[in-house]
Write a protein that holds these residues in place. Sequence first.
Motif, PDB file in Angstrom:
ATOM      1  N   ARG A 653       0.845  -1.195   0.000  1.00 42.50           N
ATOM      2  CA  ARG A 653       0.000   0.000   0.000  1.00 42.50           C
ATOM      3  C   ARG A 653       0.882   1.246   0.000  1.00 42.50           C
ATOM      4  O   ARG A 653       1.840   1.334   0.753  1.00 42.50           O
ATOM      5  CB  ARG A 653      -0.930  -0.013   1.221  1.00 42.50           C
ATOM      6  N   PHE A 654       0.523   2.212  -0.845  1.00 42.24           N
ATOM      7  CA  PHE A 654       1.333   3.401  -1.071  1.00 42.24           C
ATOM      8  C   PHE A 654       0.484   4.652  -0.887  1.00 42.24           C
ATOM      9  O   PHE A 654      -0.665   4.699  -1.342  1.00 42.24           O
ATOM     10  CB  PHE A 654       1.907   3.409  -2.493  1.00 42.24           C
ATOM     11  N   LEU A 687       9.374   4.944   4.652  1.00 40.04           N
ATOM     12  CA  LEU A 687       9.311   6.286   4.079  1.00 40.04           C
ATOM     13  C   LEU A 687      10.337   6.387   2.955  1.00 40.04           C
ATOM     14  O   LEU A 687      11.514   6.105   3.164  1.00 40.04           O
ATOM     15  CB  LEU A 687       9.604   7.337   5.158  1.00 40.04           C
ATOM     16  N   ARG A 688       9.880   6.828   1.770  1.00 41.54           N
ATOM     17  CA  ARG A 688      10.759   6.830   0.604  1.00 41.54           C
ATOM     18  C   ARG A 688      10.566   8.100  -0.228  1.00 41.54           C
ATOM     19  O   ARG A 688       9.591   8.838  -0.043  1.00 41.54           O
ATOM     20  CB  ARG A 688      10.504   5.617  -0.294  1.00 41.54           C
ATOM     21  N   ALA A 689      11.492   8.299  -1.149  1.00 40.22           N
ATOM     22  CA  ALA A 689      11.401   9.381  -2.126  1.00 40.22           C
ATOM     23  C   ALA A 689      11.603   8.779  -3.512  1.00 40.22           C
ATOM     24  O   ALA A 689      12.343   7.799  -3.676  1.00 40.22           O
ATOM     25  CB  ALA A 689      12.457  10.442  -1.862  1.00 40.22           C
ATOM     26  N   ARG A 705      13.778   3.291   6.752  1.00 39.45           N
ATOM     27  CA  ARG A 705      13.250   1.939   6.598  1.00 39.45           C
ATOM     28  C   ARG A 705      12.090   1.693   7.549  1.00 39.45           C
ATOM     29  O   ARG A 705      11.284   0.792   7.338  1.00 39.45           O
ATOM     30  CB  ARG A 705      14.355   0.912   6.873  1.00 39.45           C
ATOM     31  N   GLN A 706      12.014   2.505   8.588  1.00 45.42           N
ATOM     32  CA  GLN A 706      10.936   2.357   9.563  1.00 45.42           C
ATOM     33  C   GLN A 706      10.710   3.702  10.235  1.00 45.42           C
ATOM     34  O   GLN A 706      11.634   4.292  10.779  1.00 45.42           O
ATOM     35  CB  GLN A 706      11.308   1.293  10.591  1.00 45.42           C
ATOM     36  N   LEU A 733       7.297  12.113  -2.579  1.00 54.75           N
ATOM     37  CA  LEU A 733       7.610  11.621  -1.251  1.00 54.75           C
ATOM     38  C   LEU A 733       6.451  10.709  -0.858  1.00 54.75           C
ATOM     39  O   LEU A 733       5.284  11.072  -1.075  1.00 54.75           O
ATOM     40  CB  LEU A 733       7.757  12.773  -0.258  1.00 54.75           C
ATOM     41  N   TYR A 734       6.760   9.557  -0.279  1.00 58.01           N
ATOM     42  CA  TYR A 734       5.640   8.652  -0.037  1.00 58.01           C
ATOM     43  C   TYR A 734       5.885   7.707   1.130  1.00 58.01           C
ATOM     44  O   TYR A 734       7.013   7.453   1.554  1.00 58.01           O
ATOM     45  CB  TYR A 734       5.278   7.868  -1.293  1.00 58.01           C
ATOM     46  N   VAL A 735       4.738   7.219   1.648  1.00 57.92           N
ATOM     47  CA  VAL A 735       4.713   6.218   2.712  1.00 57.92           C
ATOM     48  C   VAL A 735       4.356   4.883   2.087  1.00 57.92           C
ATOM     49  O   VAL A 735       3.443   4.797   1.251  1.00 57.92           O
ATOM     50  CB  VAL A 735       3.682   6.587   3.794  1.00 57.92           C
ATOM     51  N   LEU A 736       5.081   3.837   2.475  1.00 53.74           N
ATOM     52  CA  LEU A 736       4.864   2.492   1.943  1.00 53.74           C
ATOM     53  C   LEU A 736       4.582   1.540   3.096  1.00 53.74           C
ATOM     54  O   LEU A 736       5.330   1.488   4.071  1.00 53.74           O
ATOM     55  CB  LEU A 736       6.101   2.039   1.166  1.00 53.74           C
ATOM     56  N   ASN A 737       3.477   0.803   2.970  1.00 53.84           N
ATOM     57  CA  ASN A 737       3.136  -0.240   3.933  1.00 53.84           C
ATOM     58  C   ASN A 737       3.200  -1.571   3.188  1.00 53.84           C
ATOM     59  O   ASN A 737       2.316  -1.909   2.416  1.00 53.84           O
ATOM     60  CB  ASN A 737       1.726   0.012   4.501  1.00 53.84           C
TER      61      ASN A 737
END
Length: 892
Positions: A653-654, A687-689, A705-706, A733-737
Amino acid sequence: MRKNRQKTSKFILPVLAGALVFTSPFSTAVFYPTSHVAAAVTVTYQLVKKDETIVTSGARNVTYAWVPSDSAKPTEVLHVLEIDLNNPYIQLNALSGRGGSVTSGQSVTEMVKETGGVAGVNGDVFGTGNEGAPMGAQINSGELVVSTSQLKGMYAFAVTKDRNPMIDEFSFSGSVTAADGNKFTLSGINKSAYRTEPNSGFSHVDALYVYTNAWTAPERPAKSDTTPTEALVVNGVVTEISVGTQIQTAIPDNGYIVRGHRSAADFITGHLKVGDTVNYNYELKSLTTGKSYDPSTFQMMVGGHTLLLNNGAAIPFTRDVNGVSGYADRARTAVGYSKDGRKVYLLTVEENGAREGVSLKELQQMMVKLGIWKGVNLDGGGSTTMVTRPLGEFQVELAHPTSYGTTQRQVSNGIGVYTDAPAGSLKGIVASGAKTLFIGQQTSYSLKAYDTYYNPIDPNGLKPIWSVNNSLGSFSNGVFQPARAGEATLTVKAGTAKDTLPLEVIGEKQVKRLIIDPSTTALQAGSTISVPVKVELMDGRQLSVPAASVKWEFVGFTGRASGGSLTIDSVGANASVGYAIARYDGFGTVAVLTPGAAASLENFENTTYNVSFSGLPAAETVGSAAITTGIPGRENSKVLDLMYDFTSGSGNRFAYAHLNDGDGLTLEGNPSSMTLDVLGDNSANYLRAEIIDGNGKTHWVDIARQINWSGWKNIRVDLAAQGLKGPSKLTRLYVLNLEQDQDERALQGEVAFDNLTLQYPAGVIDTVNPTIVMTVGKTQATVDGQSAKLPAAPFVQPGTNSNYLPLRFVADTLGAEVKWDNKAKRVTVLRGKTMLELWVGKKDMTLNGVRQPVAVTPIVKNNSVFVPVRLISEQLGQKVEWNGAAKTITIH
């Protein structure tokens, strides 16, 4: 969440908090579960007792090592709280969330402290996609606060009022009776919505439930696919009825809500009237024996998952364990009891650093070796927590690291250990303080005391006398400062009482890796850099090294280190690189710094472009992205705020914040790193870019990474390692689950970003790459075809068949800097982004702080250091060719 968000009525099956395992791609990476199971080699294990401490009369904490026959596999650690039910003062009870809530998660430490316990572990699996209520039954002091779920193979642990432990699979049955005598089947108490088994039905459709004030969530429940009809009952009398909407009146201690849907709603509207009396009754039934139980006959009950042991033997799992990562190595929590029913065992297995945890089959083996008769699995992974009260202490503390280190997950419930022993007389004293130390670290120790029931008492009036054997350091006024590595015993005496504490002072021989995590790699005079140092030991432990224990060396600049920070005073003329070398007990690592300017990329104060939100899965993901003010900690400035809600999604999920409608922000040139301030939500999400470089290649860059912090934090992102071909653009910029272990992370949250800054190196760290040709036995060589004179001839060391050459010549020719420590017999080679260290006569080397074995070692001959040619050259990135006929060595 601070802001209103779109609601969804879609029903979902709650994700169990116990580490879901999938092999799931995201971007270009795939994560796979690990396992101790080898393909061809059978690995056996020994359970070795390592330590034992008393918690209170009737409870002790025992630590075991799970030692594999294959030394390449890690040794895992098992912690056991052994409870003696023959002891009249010891009790077990269920732990609840904050204030007794079944929907307000809390850490195990806070649960135990809030209820006055002396130890505890986490308990039941719970939903992370809903209110977080326990999936199984929960009984606190004889009161059923949560009923069972209609799920197959879910076992629970209980202790009866007459102090007998039980592990069994239970069902729930009950009814609500109106004043006119009509009854309706009661489906449960304080339950979240879920899918029933085996028919995959909707739990709250056409059903009647009771909710007490232990349910503190705003909805009763969310995502149930039903419209509620409710009646509030106070002191057995109906005081309010609401059709089609939830009652807003708070439930008092002497009241409850009856909630119905369809025929159950008809029962409420047709048979319950304001002013009428109403009552409900219920029971639990064993699905293995058929026996019915009044919940009040139990002292406590906590739901679990699969049955692990029966009659002292491992059994097939009673439930699919993929939902709790059963076949992967994870942290574990379990509970069991002895054959005579007099001892209860609360177990946890560590997962932290190089300790990976175990599979459920390994957990079964551990429990069999402990002599447990019957046992059930509890929630594991990030939920696994054990807290105990050390002897002589008044408060509990973590018995071992969690999967997150010292951070504890908020869990639904747990099992607490309590004592009601009376005050006793002084029995003994305890030396209280750290057992694991670093050279140069100052550590304070204090005197604690305990009574005849091993409960703490005030030590005032006792006059301690301290001593340390083995001369490892100095001890004064309760403060010990070790000067060298080793093991020692700390002794304290007070009157006729005495106690000892084993001390371990970490030494260089125990170090596997030394790590610096600088806040920036920019080499700029006047700047201050945070430089925390961590160590990974041979046994898998990861520890922070105190700043006082680290010695620093600077090459290419002058500076000062203090309190975990490094201040750069001046940079050497024409310095293209600076080396900040951190050493602990002679073991070194390096932070490579390069001069360059920092440039602001975005502070969001004067933006003229749009920011937009998107999510994946697109139809189910809810959220928003906006440049806004009023965010806590930055109330008076603008930041980029990203809110997300994954509760209706599935798989990976993004939640994306698109910058400039996806066109992105331009990263001019080739930045080496980016720093940014991030408001964390402690969600444990990724958390990524996303950066697209000048060649159109997409790079997914890790920011964290967390997300394991709350509040604002400055983070440095390494861009040099990405190999960006500029000019590049920061697009999202985004959150990844991730789907794998999804239960370990929150499905809703909010993060924010501010002060994006780029750092540029002066240029690539230039290294020369000449072709060097040498001949064994001759001092004449060539460098790029030009004649050169060696200080000594290369030779073949007898017994090794290894070619040795003078280090100084090769290092100088390759443009490396060499340092020789005559006392330590250590040679340090610095070249580009590499620091290589070797020791004369020692079959170890380090490469950028990582210990590696070597077959042959440096030697000193005629006051010159000679090194194996292939070792030194290849570690510095060169190729070596050997012509046996001509006896020539070529490095290029």
